[in-house]
Write an enzyme that holds these catalytic residues in place. Structure first.
Site, PDB file in Angstrom:
ATOM      1  N   LEU A 182      45.005  36.088  35.712  1.00  0.00           N
ATOM      2  CA  LEU A 182      45.949  36.110  34.582  1.00  0.00           C
ATOM      3  C   LEU A 182      46.012  37.509  34.006  1.00  0.00           C
ATOM      4  O   LEU A 182      45.041  38.260  34.050  1.00  0.00           O
ATOM      5  CB  LEU A 182      45.559  35.104  33.494  1.00  0.00           C
ATOM      6  CG  LEU A 182      44.188  35.230  32.805  1.00  0.00           C
ATOM      7  CD1 LEU A 182      44.241  36.200  31.631  1.00  0.00           C
ATOM      8  CD2 LEU A 182      43.712  33.880  32.311  1.00  0.00           C
ATOM      9  N   GLY A 202      41.184  43.192  35.225  1.00  0.00           N
ATOM     10  CA  GLY A 202      41.973  44.219  35.896  1.00  0.00           C
ATOM     11  C   GLY A 202      43.328  43.794  36.394  1.00  0.00           C
ATOM     12  O   GLY A 202      43.948  44.495  37.190  1.00  0.00           O
ATOM     13  N   CYS A 203      43.850  42.639  35.927  1.00  0.00           N
ATOM     14  CA  CYS A 203      45.135  42.161  36.445  1.00  0.00           C
ATOM     15  C   CYS A 203      46.292  43.075  36.050  1.00  0.00           C
ATOM     16  O   CYS A 203      47.204  43.319  36.849  1.00  0.00           O
ATOM     17  CB  CYS A 203      45.397  40.737  35.965  1.00  0.00           C
ATOM     18  SG  CYS A 203      44.161  39.546  36.542  1.00  0.00           S
ATOM     19  N   THR A 204      46.273  43.580  34.823  1.00  0.00           N
ATOM     20  CA  THR A 204      47.343  44.477  34.396  1.00  0.00           C
ATOM     21  C   THR A 204      47.295  45.784  35.174  1.00  0.00           C
ATOM     22  O   THR A 204      48.331  46.300  35.600  1.00  0.00           O
ATOM     23  CB  THR A 204      47.238  44.743  32.887  1.00  0.00           C
ATOM     24  OG1 THR A 204      47.457  43.519  32.176  1.00  0.00           O
ATOM     25  CG2 THR A 204      48.272  45.767  32.439  1.00  0.00           C
ATOM     26  N   ALA A 207      48.759  45.190  38.582  1.00  0.00           N
ATOM     27  CA  ALA A 207      50.218  45.113  38.545  1.00  0.00           C
ATOM     28  C   ALA A 207      50.827  46.508  38.420  1.00  0.00           C
ATOM     29  O   ALA A 207      51.827  46.829  39.089  1.00  0.00           O
ATOM     30  CB  ALA A 207      50.668  44.233  37.383  1.00  0.00           C
TER      31      ALA A 207
END
Length: 313
Positions: A182, A202-204, A207
């Site tokens: 997420l 670290g998802c952002t 992306a």
């Protein structure tokens, strides 16, 4: 043996066998009726080419190894010319790494300069562009080992822009699908202990790395890039707008893809199920390569790009 049997025993497609023939790597015998006829030596050569491809040595670079086998050696790398090919491969990887590092440094410098001109105050953001130095590194638990070679299911998922994508009807060629748990956003807190879960944070940044290297991925032969998580469409749309993502985000709230392919997931405080971070390279509807586990996420797109350059379609 016929070409179909050779392909099956060697673990490749008949199309690949014909390609190796065009390159002069194998030369079939001819029966009186004109049909191609292959023997055990051809099986050994094709297996050698396939195994070399897994190391990044393409079929066009496999000639020294094939010739070594033809000379009667037990292994394709028993010859000096094969060792030279290994050294050339390592040198090429070093060149790619140096190029990517230089490109990253230039982008980071431009980002810093642009941010200094544009923003007078840094706005807080959950799961922002920085990663703590002591994040736990995820271990390979084998949960994705079964995926290479599997066909994507005929599964239609909604997108952040209000459209739909049928995973079973992707454009022929290569597609990158990166799955993540997420993304955080300014008005939503991440689960408690998020940083202590291996592979969660670290998802952002991931992306943003795919955003910054989107054109490079397309130039490397990728038809489309998709991000996928269990977050709803509205949440995905907010991320696309805030991060200015040039690719489509898919929403899989019911974990339909996870159930269809037996993908790894995990639990977090307040979340019964989340996707584990994983990236699929899909080629002509089948999974060609899998990145799992992934660390660090903030440079993962560059890792994917390097693999694509080393393994041209």
């Amino acid at each position: 043996m016929r070409i179909g049997e050779l392909a099956e025993r060697s673990g490749v497609t008949t199309k690949a066998v014909r390609y190796y023939e065009r390159l002069g790597l194998i030369g079939p015998n001819r029966l009186p009726n004109g049909y191609r006829d292959y023997d055990e030596s051809h099986v050994r050569v094709v297996i050698e080419i396939r195994e070399l491809a897994a190391t990044g040595i393409t079929a066009r670079q496999a000639a020294p190894f094939v010739e070594c086998l033809r000379l009667g050696h037990d292994h394709g790398d028993d010859c000096v010319s094969s060792l030279a090919a290994y050294r050339d491969g390592i040198a090429e990887i070093d060149r790619i790494i140096a190029t990517l590092r230089a490109r990253r440094a230039q982008l980071a410098e431009r980002l810093h300069e642009s941010a200094s001109r544009t923003f007078t105050k840094e706005q807080p953001m959950s799961d922002d562009g920085t990663l703590p130095k002591d994040l736990p590194i995820p271990a390979d638990d084998g949960a994705a080992a079964h995926l290479p070679g599997l066909a994507l299911p005929a599964l239609t998922l909604p997108t952040a822009d209000g459209d739909q994508v049928d995973l079973g009807e992707l454009t022929p060629g290569r597609t990158v699908i990166y799955l993540y748990p997420l993304t955080g956003r300014p008005d939503a807190d991440l689960p408690d202990g998020w940083d202590s879960i291996p592979g969660a944070r670290g998802c952002t940044t991931e992306a943003c790395d795919f955003r910054d290297h989107h054109d490079d991925l397309r130039n490397a032969g990728v038809n489309a890039v998709y991000g996928l998580s269990s977050q709803d469409v509205d949440y995905q749309a907010e991320v696309v707008g805030r991060l200015r993502l040039p690719f489509t985000m898919l929403s899989d709230e019911r974990f339909r893809l996870a159930d269809a392919l037996d993908l790894p997931t995990f639990r977090a405080p307040g979340r019964d199920r989340l996707y584990s971070r994983l990236t699929l390279i899909v080629r002509d509807g089948r999974i060609e390569h899998v990145f799992y586990p992934i660390f660090p996420p903030n440079t993962h797109a560059q890792q994917v790009l390097t693999w694509l350059i080393q393994n041209p379609a």
